[in-house]
Design an enzyme around this catalytic site. Structure first.
Site, PDB file in Angstrom:
ATOM      1  CB  THR A 198     -31.825 -58.093  15.625  1.00 38.89           C
ATOM      2  OG1 THR A 198     -31.567 -58.053  17.029  1.00 38.89           O
ATOM      3  CG2 THR A 198     -31.696 -59.530  15.131  1.00 38.89           C
TER       4      THR A 198
ATOM      5  CE1 TYR B 212     -18.783 -67.779  22.288  1.00 39.91           C
ATOM      6  CE2 TYR B 212     -17.310 -67.006  24.013  1.00 39.91           C
ATOM      7  CZ  TYR B 212     -17.672 -67.966  23.081  1.00 39.91           C
ATOM      8  OH  TYR B 212     -16.927 -69.100  22.938  1.00 39.91           O
TER       9      TYR B 212
ATOM     10  CE1 TYR C 122     -32.994 -55.771  21.311  1.00 37.00           C
ATOM     11  CE2 TYR C 122     -31.177 -55.098  19.907  1.00 37.00           C
ATOM     12  CZ  TYR C 122     -32.323 -55.824  20.091  1.00 37.00           C
ATOM     13  OH  TYR C 122     -32.818 -56.598  19.073  1.00 37.00           O
TER      14      TYR C 122
ATOM     15  CE  LYS D 140     -36.068 -53.904  20.202  1.00 32.86           C
ATOM     16  NZ  LYS D 140     -35.276 -54.906  19.490  1.00 32.86           N
TER      17      LYS D 140
END
Length: 306
Positions: free
Chosen positions: A58, A121, A147, A175
């Protein structure tokens, strides 16, 4: 390897543990990628004790980069620190085919492992999530790390789906940035051979207590020494010191949250004498204005970090 901190998963070939900053993608003023500064940031966190680096998370602004830019970022980071620490590159995308292509490019660029965010999305069925990770693990000869960040992707993996994903050959870790402590605790209990990394700044200490072998923290991008000290205190068995440092991390996050989304890390780096310019965020993200920066600097100074 850790002394008191939890060890990495038995099936993780990279033995990921400790502090793993999700390194930035630096930009020039015209928002083109500044590969030299991107590499310098990776060097900065490693010099301050990071145990591995995670470009194109990110904080790496990966959704705003082209495929070619992503590959150049991985190459720059690998060239800078790949001989010192593992480089686990983010390769996520909304679609499986695109994710596989990103994964193949990251491998070609020298990444040691691949971090795959859940597709975003579109709503994702559990069977589709499992198949997504299976296809990526089958496509590349590198360990894959899931993730999980439902607040940004819109997709939350059930503990059953995570267990099915963990059983895939080539999936080495997770993660977790869900902020869901019961979910994290269940995943750790269900998957003892999985490397699990705590990805929520407010839960670094709690994650280590639960059994996470390491932490992925945006704060460690700007103040790696703070998060490394927290981890080392925990590993030394000094729980009181680690908890106190967690409170300092919380104060830094509060300062970050008072500015525009994601602006805190690059603003803090710009105010430190780090020897490189992190540059702006890429549009539509925005940096702090002068008034916001002044208040931000004052707050970090009150914590004793600037």
């Amino acid at each position: 390897m850790p002394t008191h901190a939890p060890p990495p998963g038995a099936t993780d070939p990279l033995d990921l543990h400790g502090v793993i900053p999700p390194t930035i993608t630096a930009f020039h003023d015209d928002e083109t990628v500044n590969e030299a500064a991107t590499a310098a940031h990776a060097e900065f966190v490693v010099e301050h004790g990071a145990h591995a680096v995670f470009p194109l998370g990110t904080n790496g602004e990966f959704p705003l980069l082209s495929a070619g830019e992503r590959e150049r970022v991985v190459e720059a980071v690998v060239d800078a620190v790949g001989d010192e620490v593992p480089v686990i590159a983010g390769v996520g995308a909304p679609g499986t085919r695109e994710t596989v292509r990103h994964a193949e490019r990251a491998v070609a660029a020298g990444a040691d492992g691949l971090v795959v965010v859940t597709p975003f999305y579109f709503p994702l069925a559990a069977e589709a999530a499992v198949d997504h990770y299976r296809r990526i693990a089958d496509a590349v000869d590198r360990p894959v790390y899931v993730y999980h960040i439902p607040p940004l992707t819109g997709n939350h993996l059930s503990t059953d789906a995570m267990a099915d994903i963990a059983d895939i050959d080539g999936v080495a870790g997770l993660k977790d940035t869900s902020g869901d402590v019961p979910w994290l605790g269940q995943v750790l209990a269900d998957n003892p051979d999985l490397t699990v990394l705590a990805g929520h700044n407010a839960l670094l200490y709690a994650g280590l207590e639960l059994g996470c072998s390491g932490v992925v923290s945006s704060v460690s991008n700007a103040f790696p020494e703070l998060v490394v000290e927290l981890y080392e205190a925990f590993d030394d068995g000094d729980a009181a010191r680690a908890q106190a440092l967690q409170e300092t991390v919380r104060d830094v996050v509060n300062a970050f949250d008072r500015g525009p989304y994601m602006a805190g890390v690059k603003t803090a780096l710009a105010e430190r004498d780090v020897g490189f310019d992190p540059g702006p965020l890429r549009d539509p993200l925005r940096t702090m204005d002068d008034a916001e920066t002044a208040a931000f600097v004052e707050e970090l100074a009150s914590i004793g970090l600037l």
